[in-house]
Design a protein around this motif. Structure first.
Motif: not given
Length: 284
Positions: A84-88, A98-105
């Protein structure tokens, strides 16, 4: 950019809050849309806490993250998106907080499968983001979630592996059931307000026709052209999502002489939404 200002300001003070979180708290996993909750829970059970960023009663196409969600993003260890456009944009702003947060598109799996322009959305995405409504892509989405969940909770890997195998079997069963329900429907067209069911339509030989044109509401001058298509394809129903303006849809349906039915692609119970789609297409 303005729509993210409040959230970013909130996040600038979020590190202290995140550090105060209990060490024995279950890992927090975020998903972009409600149906993805089903995927994560099928694999991880109650070993993680999982929340949807977009509420079930809101269209993800136009959603703007709320300042009240900042703490969740500060505490989360994974964020599974669909492109979704808001995600990136949001993820880029969150990365330094938050360096621990991993975003998986998860939309990245499309590059291995989709070379069909029918699945390219020219409005806000380089793809049709409704990937959770594809049975062919469901296993790969679950696999990507499984791999990240195992990295988060390695002690649960054996359990997650069994659950993933069971989920794959469930996907196969659903595919068989939908094939049976939709037997004889190949080539049938259905009309929707917003294009969300393109993957399912392609997988079962159906044709999705949308009232939206390039992401915008159809203009009245286009209704004459559409009415001819409706007559030719013997369409009797306009399917609308509960997240969109029902009154506007009903007024258009009245002009076109159509019934109105709710077909929700954002149900939290992903499996139920697939069966609802099949039955309503057959009964329209």
């Amino acid at each position: 950019m303005i729509r993210y200002c409040i959230l970013v300001l909130f996040l600038s003070f979020g590190g202290v809050v995140a550090e105060s979180a209990s060490a024995d708290r279950k890992p927090l996993v975020l998903v972009s849309v409600p149906p993805q909750l089903y995927f994560v829970r099928a694999i991880a059970g109650d070993s993680v806490e999982v929340r949807s960023v977009v509420p079930i009663d809101v269209s993800p196409e136009t959603y703007e993250p709320k300042p009240s969600q900042a703490l969740a993003f500060m505490q989360a260890v994974a964020f599974f998106g669909v492109g979704m456009s808001y995600e990136a944009t949001l993820q880029a702003r969150l990365a330094s907080n938050n360096r621990a947060l991993v975003y998986k598109n998860l939309a990245h799996i499309l590059s291995h499968h989709i070379n069909n322009s029918a699945h390219l959305d020219s409005t806000a995405h380089a793809h049709d983001p409704h990937i959770w409504l594809s049975l062919k892509l469901a296993k790969e989405q679950a696999q990507a979630m499984y791999e990240r969940l195992c990295a988060i909770n390695p002690a649960y890997k054996e359990s997650y592996t069994k659950n993933l195998t069971a989920f794959f079997a469930r996907v196969d069963r659903i595919a068989q059931d939908l094939t049976r329900i939709l037997a004889g429907q190949r080539g049938r067209a259905f009309l929707v307000l917003h294009p969300a069911f393109g993957y399912l339509a392609q997988e079962f030989g159906l044709e999705e026709i949308a009232l939206e044109e390039d992401g915008k509401e159809i203009k009245l001058k286009s209704l004459n052209r559409l009415s001819k298509i409706i007559e030719e394809k013997r369409i009797r129903t306009l399917f609308i999502q509960p997240q969109f303006d029902k009154e506007r849809a009903e007024s258009i349906a009245k002009i076109l002489g159509l019934n109105v039915e709710i077909l929700d692609p954002l149900r939290e119970n992903w499996e139920e939404s697939l069966y609802a789609f099949a039955h309503k297409i057959k009964e329209q």
